[in-house]
Scaffold this motif. Structure first.
Motif, PDB file in Angstrom:
ATOM      1  N   ALA B 585       0.836  -1.196   0.000  1.00  0.00           N
ATOM      2  CA  ALA B 585       0.000   0.000   0.000  1.00  0.00           C
ATOM      3  C   ALA B 585       0.864   1.236   0.000  1.00  0.00           C
ATOM      4  CB  ALA B 585      -0.925   0.009   1.216  1.00  0.00           C
ATOM      5  N   SER B 586       0.308   2.313  -0.523  1.00  0.00           N
ATOM      6  CA  SER B 586       0.984   3.598  -0.519  1.00  0.00           C
ATOM      7  C   SER B 586      -0.087   4.680  -0.499  1.00  0.00           C
ATOM      8  CB  SER B 586       1.852   3.737  -1.778  1.00  0.00           C
ATOM      9  OG  SER B 586       2.503   4.986  -1.785  1.00  0.00           O
ATOM     10  N   GLY B 587       0.127   5.700   0.286  1.00  0.00           N
ATOM     11  CA  GLY B 587      -0.900   6.730   0.341  1.00  0.00           C
ATOM     12  C   GLY B 587      -0.456   7.962   1.097  1.00  0.00           C
ATOM     13  N   LEU B 588      -1.101   9.061   0.792  1.00  0.00           N
ATOM     14  CA  LEU B 588      -0.790  10.334   1.429  1.00  0.00           C
ATOM     15  C   LEU B 588      -1.797  10.631   2.527  1.00  0.00           C
ATOM     16  CD1 LEU B 588       0.069  12.634  -1.615  1.00  0.00           C
ATOM     17  CD2 LEU B 588       1.651  11.732   0.083  1.00  0.00           C
ATOM     18  N   ASN B 589      -1.322  11.334   3.534  1.00  0.00           N
ATOM     19  CA  ASN B 589      -2.180  11.801   4.626  1.00  0.00           C
ATOM     20  C   ASN B 589      -1.848  13.253   4.892  1.00  0.00           C
ATOM     21  OD1 ASN B 589      -3.122   8.970   5.569  1.00  0.00           O
ATOM     22  ND2 ASN B 589      -0.898   8.853   5.501  1.00  0.00           N
ATOM     23  N   SER B 590      -2.797  13.965   5.421  1.00  0.00           N
ATOM     24  CA  SER B 590      -2.553  15.377   5.751  1.00  0.00           C
ATOM     25  C   SER B 590      -3.143  15.699   7.106  1.00  0.00           C
ATOM     26  CB  SER B 590      -3.156  16.287   4.682  1.00  0.00           C
ATOM     27  OG  SER B 590      -4.533  16.036   4.557  1.00  0.00           O
ATOM     28  N   GLN B 591      -2.588  16.710   7.716  1.00  0.00           N
ATOM     29  CA  GLN B 591      -3.027  17.118   9.047  1.00  0.00           C
ATOM     30  C   GLN B 591      -2.900  18.634   9.139  1.00  0.00           C
ATOM     31  OE1 GLN B 591      -1.809  14.760  12.581  1.00  0.00           O
ATOM     32  NE2 GLN B 591      -0.758  16.602  13.257  1.00  0.00           N
ATOM     33  N   SER B 592      -3.943  19.273   9.585  1.00  0.00           N
ATOM     34  CA  SER B 592      -3.914  20.734   9.677  1.00  0.00           C
ATOM     35  C   SER B 592      -3.014  21.184  10.818  1.00  0.00           C
ATOM     36  CB  SER B 592      -5.335  21.244   9.930  1.00  0.00           C
ATOM     37  OG  SER B 592      -5.309  22.612  10.278  1.00  0.00           O
ATOM     38  N   PRO B 593      -2.294  22.293  10.659  1.00  0.00           N
ATOM     39  CA  PRO B 593      -1.606  22.873  11.814  1.00  0.00           C
ATOM     40  C   PRO B 593      -2.618  23.217  12.903  1.00  0.00           C
ATOM     41  CG  PRO B 593      -0.882  23.906   9.773  1.00  0.00           C
ATOM     42  CD  PRO B 593      -2.069  23.063   9.438  1.00  0.00           C
ATOM     43  N   GLU B 594      -2.133  23.319  14.135  1.00  0.00           N
ATOM     44  CA  GLU B 594      -3.013  23.690  15.243  1.00  0.00           C
ATOM     45  C   GLU B 594      -3.533  25.112  15.026  1.00  0.00           C
ATOM     46  OE1 GLU B 594      -3.854  21.872  18.010  1.00  0.00           O
ATOM     47  OE2 GLU B 594      -2.928  20.182  16.974  1.00  0.00           O
ATOM     48  N   PRO B 595      -4.733  25.408  15.509  1.00  0.00           N
ATOM     49  CA  PRO B 595      -5.270  26.765  15.352  1.00  0.00           C
ATOM     50  C   PRO B 595      -4.324  27.838  15.883  1.00  0.00           C
ATOM     51  CG  PRO B 595      -7.004  25.286  16.043  1.00  0.00           C
ATOM     52  CD  PRO B 595      -5.741  24.492  16.075  1.00  0.00           C
ATOM     53  N   ARG B 596      -3.646  27.587  17.000  1.00  0.00           N
ATOM     54  CA  ARG B 596      -2.733  28.599  17.539  1.00  0.00           C
ATOM     55  C   ARG B 596      -1.587  28.865  16.560  1.00  0.00           C
ATOM     56  NH1 ARG B 596       0.660  25.885  22.461  1.00  0.00           N
ATOM     57  NH2 ARG B 596       1.248  28.045  22.777  1.00  0.00           N
ATOM     58  N   GLU B 597      -1.203  27.823  15.843  1.00  0.00           N
ATOM     59  CA  GLU B 597      -0.095  27.981  14.908  1.00  0.00           C
ATOM     60  C   GLU B 597      -0.500  28.802  13.690  1.00  0.00           C
ATOM     61  OE1 GLU B 597       2.012  23.661  15.982  1.00  0.00           O
ATOM     62  OE2 GLU B 597       0.653  23.847  14.275  1.00  0.00           O
ATOM     63  N   LEU B 598      -1.806  28.870  13.444  1.00  0.00           N
ATOM     64  CA  LEU B 598      -2.306  29.628  12.300  1.00  0.00           C
ATOM     65  C   LEU B 598      -2.788  31.019  12.691  1.00  0.00           C
ATOM     66  CD1 LEU B 598      -4.359  26.727  10.712  1.00  0.00           C
ATOM     67  CD2 LEU B 598      -2.384  27.818   9.645  1.00  0.00           C
ATOM     68  N   SER B 599      -2.893  31.281  13.990  1.00  0.00           N
ATOM     69  CA  SER B 599      -3.484  32.530  14.459  1.00  0.00           C
ATOM     70  C   SER B 599      -2.474  33.667  14.411  1.00  0.00           C
ATOM     71  CB  SER B 599      -3.996  32.335  15.892  1.00  0.00           C
ATOM     72  OG  SER B 599      -4.416  33.561  16.429  1.00  0.00           O
ATOM     73  N   ALA B 600      -2.692  34.605  13.500  1.00  0.00           N
ATOM     74  CA  ALA B 600      -1.756  35.712  13.339  1.00  0.00           C
ATOM     75  C   ALA B 600      -1.728  36.592  14.578  1.00  0.00           C
ATOM     76  CB  ALA B 600      -2.144  36.541  12.113  1.00  0.00           C
ATOM     77  N   GLU B 601      -2.843  36.637  15.297  1.00  0.00           N
ATOM     78  CA  GLU B 601      -2.902  37.497  16.483  1.00  0.00           C
ATOM     79  C   GLU B 601      -2.131  36.899  17.654  1.00  0.00           C
ATOM     80  OE1 GLU B 601      -5.710  36.440  14.887  1.00  0.00           O
ATOM     81  OE2 GLU B 601      -5.845  38.243  13.664  1.00  0.00           O
ATOM     82  N   ASN B 602      -1.705  35.672  17.522  1.00  0.00           N
ATOM     83  CA  ASN B 602      -1.053  34.985  18.640  1.00  0.00           C
ATOM     84  C   ASN B 602       0.291  34.404  18.217  1.00  0.00           C
ATOM     85  OD1 ASN B 602      -3.130  34.813  21.054  1.00  0.00           O
ATOM     86  ND2 ASN B 602      -4.279  34.551  19.146  1.00  0.00           N
TER      87      ASN B 602
END
Lengths: 312, 840
Positions: B585-602
């Motif tokens: 088998a072969s396959g890709l997976n993805s995972q979103s960064p944490e909200p804090r890591e995306l928060s420009a205000e923080n």
């Protein structure tokens, strides 16, 4: 559980000094003014590139100043002897600025000693950088704290940079970055410590004072497995909620050195430290009591005690 | 009833003349079929009977019967007939085979003397086909057999004391003495205790293997609840048993988190019926947050999973809850050293059932008074959980299943303020969630099925430190999965799966614990919606099976952040022979960064992209001895890229011990990468009474930081070996053992220290990150179970002793106060856990 045990009166292992350790760096006076230095009027202003806006003080004190000094206390429980490097480092992020100032005369910056006693008293050299940083005389008591006194104490021939320093070879790169320097010295038989200097350009008569600590006991002997209450008279000219008395010993231990157990809530008064020993302890001990007023002042007391059978 | 000896046939190993033929001494009374007796019917049967040298009937062969309704009564009676044995010419007893005519006449039907019923103890189910033997005066015998209602009857017993015995084929034997008289009919009830070992051995003289459910994944393990409930070290918790499977590294401190194929616990996910849940274990991994009784199976997928799963880089565990109707009302109460649990299952009618369960730990009730007797104010860890489940099933096969479940863990240490009027929290931690799950299973035409799962509820973890420090993460989200699928079958070799997987809600966080972090406090409330679509095709051609799928994920966050990822996946299975399967088998997976890591205000970075992993695996599996033995290996290589790095000095909720420096403190970026590769092997043996599992995992997990340097991952464990054995013994004893051996986790040694005379604290100077490794871990666990079955309930007791060899395993490295010496923290002491469970 550990917290409870310690609170109930058992010795805290952290108070036992069982290897080489720099315990005290005290400046005298507690706050440093340029006018305290007799050589200040001769000092040329020197400053590296930062900060940009520097004003050199032009007014001079008319009174005859007494040169400041540094008192350093080093515990050497193994009595192997010690060689010491002392230097002042003003670090704004890129290492000690003194490195450039003392490029040609590094021995004036990094001093080497081989003290025979726990207490080492040395003159505090006037740092050419301070004139630029402290700025014009002011009536406020704000302090410039970026200059640290660094002390590296090592058993003889243990730390290459210090040993070389004793032979006149100064590794400027090593000493200008103490956090890298520590990687060059062994974990055992060495102690690197720093303390902030309280530099000010204040012209007020109010000055930081180092606390005084006076023992109120004569005997310092103890049988193994027992404890002894050591009473001290402490005098401070400033009061803060952070004032605390610390106890250290090379044999046995004291209670935990924290504000709950050892906080001082007075200007002047008596307090006590409980010196504990275990059944296995025997021999001569060095005892240290240090008062930190939490505002920049340091007082200390050193003495020798004895742990052994009662008839000795 | 007249019995006639018709003839004798000479029979012996070496034919020789007889002196005398067998003659009847005792004719055991036979039952008389009720209906035949009412109708006044009789019957005649001819038997061939082998009589041994003791005169006992050792073999019967029915040659002829005028009415089959009489057959069983005649056979039961004849088995207890007693003859005088035949003799040879010298008078020595010899075996003889004779023909015997058995006649039933209604006028001579024996009277009913005793009637009774047989039940299985504990579950109170009538038992059919149980032989009950009556032994009367002078050793005469009679036998009866229970019918579908468990009823049996004895006729024509002589007066006197009789002993009634049940057969021991599957149950522990039971005997009762009764005085039989001509004047009354005695009633009798047996509650038989099933002997699991005997039952399983009797079920088939060949090895029984449970059918394995096929999944879309090539690397999957399905754990059956009954199979692993008794494994040592699991405390009867089937999710904990996952920790013994290949690819799972042991978590620091044994806290039960899953480190799957060299990824952090945070990178793997837990599901319940396909929808994510925040955590699956209570504190210290003691037990699962859902009662075992609610779980039918646990699906463990270390990688290369179906496109129905996504949003994580590592593996996953999917807990499948009960979806079958209970056959009867039941329940249990269990009590052990640290918790009690209750489970009740009620079948309300043919289409509606209700299950309720709950659990509460009580370590706090015991420990708090002890710890606080010296003046402290500890709230030692405690947890509870609760589940309520109602299921409705229509006659057309539609299943609607609602489950409410919650979990709450917390501890704190506080002290009184100086004025003794206020309680000041020194440190406190809590983690809890409340969820409602609604599941719909709907069969459609042409083999299609519709599955929908709706999951809603808040989840929170909170940390308080001293007076001002506070950190929390609160997620209030709705998960919705809607899937249409058609599996392959006899008539089609192509299966399909189409679905959508949506999670939306609000994520609130606050990190303001200055003692643990540098930088300004972070706080935000962000709404989000993460939709995804997936499609999967399963194609079977002869012995080859191909599974291909694609999953598209989108991440929309308040503030305009939009992230997208497409994950194609391919898997294949090739059955080279009936019992040898090759898989890849072969396959890709993805995972979103944490909200804090995306928060420009923080101090976040809204330019981040999803983290990615590329899973690759090849392996084989072979079944031997009809599936009793299974073994196989897998080799995998997982590439990780776009990993988020930076801000490591900030406060974070870690599932294990927090890492120590040196830290990457710069802005978040996707400059991290890594790779994990390894080999896993597994051997499994299972027969009716024994289960043995041995697996070994060899792996290396590396990460590359922003500086481009390759380092070991902090959860890297190069080798892990697990061996488990469980043996069902007679009389409902069960003995099990587990052996674990594995490499220690990496740690960061202290190179030296600097004494800060301003604070009088030592500042550690760390060596290269994770450049040290803890000593190997070893533990031998033993478990003994014993069931006591009573008439209406069953008591199960167990003793689970962990680390019986008292191995001093190092779990963490701490240091003396001046960092001059390492001070290893040892865990896993020898711990005997005793518990019992009462089921009805």
């Amino acid at each position: 559980m550990l917290l409870l045990t310690l609170a109930c009166g058992a010795p805290d292992p952290a108070t036992l000094v069982d290897e080489l350790r720099v315990l005290v760096v005290q400046s005298e006076p507690a706050d440093i003014r340029l006018s305290d230095f007799s050589s200040f009027s001769e000092m040329p202003p020197q400053l590296p590139s930062t900060p940009d806006q520097i004003t050199i003080p032009t007014e001079q004190e008319t009174t005859e100043p007494e040169d400041p000094k540094l008192n350093i206390v080093i515990a050497d429980p193994l009595q192997e002897g010690v060689e010491v490097a002392v230097w002042i480092c003003t670090n704004l992020g890129d290492g000690c600025l003194e490195k450039d100032i003392y490029q040609d005369n590094p021995a004036d910056w990094i001093q080497y000693y081989q003290p025979q006693e726990p207490e080492l008293s040395i003159p505090l050299p006037l740092n050419p950088l301070w004139a630029g940083f402290i700025g014009q005389p002011t009536e406020s008591n704000e302090y410039f704290l970026a200059s640290l006194v660094w002390v590296l104490a090592c058993a003889p021939n243990t730390c290459d940079p210090v040993t070389k320093l004793g032979t006149g070879q100064v590794d400027l790169d090593a000493f200008s970055d103490p956090f890298s320097l520590i990687e060059q010295v062994p974990l055992q038989q060495s102690s690197l410590a720093f303390r902030s200097l309280y530099l000010s350009s204040s012209t007020t008569s109010e000055r930081l004072q180092n606390p005084t600590i006076t023992p109120l006991f004569d005997e310092l002997s103890l049988t193994p497995g027992n404890s002894l209450s050591l009473e001290f008279e402490v005098e401070m000219t400033q009061r803060s909620d952070e004032a605390i008395i610390y106890g250290y010993t090379t044999l046995g231990g004291f209670g935990t050195n924290d504000l709950v157990n050892n906080g001082l809530s007075f200007f002047q008064g008596t307090t006590s430290l409980q010196w504990f020993t275990t059944e296995a302890d025997e021999g001569e001990a060095q005892l240290f009591s240090i008062v930190d007023d939490g505002l920049g002042g340091i007082g200390y007391w050193i003495d020798e005690g004895f742990v052994g059978p009662a008839n000795q | 009833m007249i019995s006639i000896l018709l003839s004798s046939l000479l029979y012996a190993e070496e034919p020789q003349p007889f002196g005398t033929l067998p003659s009847l001494q005792y004719a055991a009374p036979a039952c008389y079929p009720d209906e035949a007796l009412t109708q006044g019917k009789g019957a005649s049967l001819l038997f061939e009977v082998l009589v041994d040298t003791q005169g006992e009937v050792v073999a019967l062969n029915l040659l002829d019967s005028s009415d089959p309704a009489f057959n069983s009564c005649a056979v039961l009676a004849m088995q207890n007939y007693q003859f005088t044995p035949a003799t040879d010419v010298n008078g020595t007893p010899v075996e003889a085979q004779i023909q015997y005519r058995f006649n039933f006449t209604p006028e001579e039907a024996p009277p009913l003397r005793l009637t009774g019923q047989v039940f299985e103890a504990g579950i109170r189910t009538p038992l059919e086909g149980i032989l009950v033997t009556a032994i009367g005066p002078n050793g005469i015998r009679s036998t009866a057999q229970s019918d579908a209602d468990g009823t049996f009857s004895f006729y024509g017993l002589q007066s006197g004391e009789w002993t009634f015995l049940t057969d021991e084929t599957e149950f522990l034997n039971a005997d009762v003495r009764k005085e039989i008289s001509d004047s009354q009919v005695i009633s009798l009830r047996f509650d038989l205790v099933r002997d699991q070992a005997k039952t399983l051995m009797q079920a088939d003289d060949t090895i029984i293997v449970e059918a394995r459910r096929e999944t879309s994944e090539v690397s999957s393990q399905i754990l059956d609840a009954e199979e692993i409930e008794y494994l040592p070290g699991s405390g009867g918790d089937i999710v904990k048993a996952v920790q013994n499977l290949p690819g799972i590294a042991r978590a620091p401190l044994g806290i039960g988190q899953l480190i799957i194929r060299g990824t952090a616990p945070e990178d793997s996910a837990f599901y319940i019926d396909g929808s994510p849940i925040p955590d699956v274990f209570h504190f210290a991994g003691l037990t699962t947050v859902v009662s075992t009784a609610n779980i039918t199976e646990v699906l463990y997928l270390p990688g290369n999973f179906s496109v129905q799963y996504g949003r994580q880089l590592g593996g996953l565990v999917d807990i499948r809850t009960q979806d079958s109707f209970p056959e009867r009302n039941s329940g249990f109460v269990s009590v052990d050293l640290y918790q009690s649990a209750l489970f009740i299952e009620q079948r309300l009618n043919d289409s509606l059932a209700l299950r309720i369960s709950g659990r509460r730990s009580y370590a706090d009730a015991i420990l708090n008074p002890i710890l606080n007797s010296a003046g402290g104010n500890f709230r030692t860890p405690r947890y509870y959980d609760f589940q309520a489940n109602a299921a409705w099933k229509s006659s057309s096969g539609i299943l609607l299943d609602g489950l409410f479940f919650l979990s709450d863990d917390r501890f704190s240490f506080s002290s009184m303020s100086e004025d003794e009027e206020e309680e000041v929290v020194n440190s406190a931690y809590s983690k809890n969630f409340q969820k409602f799950r609604l599941k719909l299973q709907q069969p459609l035409s042409n083999g299609w099925e519709h599955n929908a799962v709706f999951l809603f509820g808040p989840e929170k973890q909170d940390f308080a430190f001293q007076v001002t420090g506070e950190a929390y993460e609160i997620l209030t989200a709705v998960n919705f999965r809607d899937e249409f699928s058609r599996d392959i079958g006899l008539e089609q070799n192509i299966g399909w799966k189409f679905g959508t997987d949506i999670v939306a809600g609000e994520y609130a966080f606050k990190y303001d614990v200055s003692s643990y972090s540098i930088g300004t406090p972070e706080e935000a409330e962000l709404t989000f919606i993460y939709p995804s679509l997936y499609a999967e095709n399963r194609w079977v051609y002869n012995s080859l099976e191909m599974i291909s799928g694609i999953r598209g994920d989108a991440y929309f966050l308040e503030g305009g952040t939009q992230l997208f990822a497409a994950d194609p996946r391919l898997a294949s299975r090739w059955s080279v022979t009936d019992n040898f399967t090759f898989k890849a088998a072969s396959g890709l997976n993805s995972q979103s960064p944490e909200p804090r890591e995306l928060s420009a205000e923080n101090d976040g970075n809204p330019e981040l992209v999803p983290e990615r992993s590329w899973h690759n695996v090849v392996g084989f599996q072979q079944d031997l001895r009809g599936g009793a033995i299974t073994w196989g290996t897998s080799v995998y290589y997982n590439q990780l890229y776009n990993l988020v790095v930076g801000r490591e000095d900030r406060f974070q909720f870690f599932t294990g011990p927090p890492p120590v420096g040196p830290f990457d403190t710069e802005e978040y970026s996707n400059e991290g990468s890594g790779r994990v590769y390894g080999l896993e092997g597994e051997f499994r043996y299972k027969d009716p009474t024994k289960l043995a599992l041995v697996n070994a995992s060899f792996s290396r997990s590396e990460r590359v930081g922003r500086d481009g340097e390759t380092r070991l991952f902090r959860y890297d464990q190069p080798f892990v070996v697990n061996a488990l054995y469980s043996h069902l013994l007679p009389k409902n004893w069960r003995l099990g053992s587990r052996l674990r051996y594995g490499a220690g986790n990496p740690y960061t040694p202290v190179q030296n220290r600097i004494y800060d005379l301003n604070s009088r604290n030592f500042i550690p100077i760390y060596a290269e990150r994770d450049s040290g490794r803890l000593p190997p871990f070893f533990s031998l666990d033993v478990r003994i179970d014993k069931d006591y079955v009573f008439r209406t309930w069953k008591l199960t007791t167990y003793l689970d002793i962990q680390n019986v060899t008292a191995q001093k395993n190092v779990e963490l490295i701490s240091w003396t106060n001046d960092y001059s010496e390492e001070s290893p923290l040892q865990g896993n002491p020898t711990f005997p856990a005793f518990g019992f469970k009462g089921e009805w």
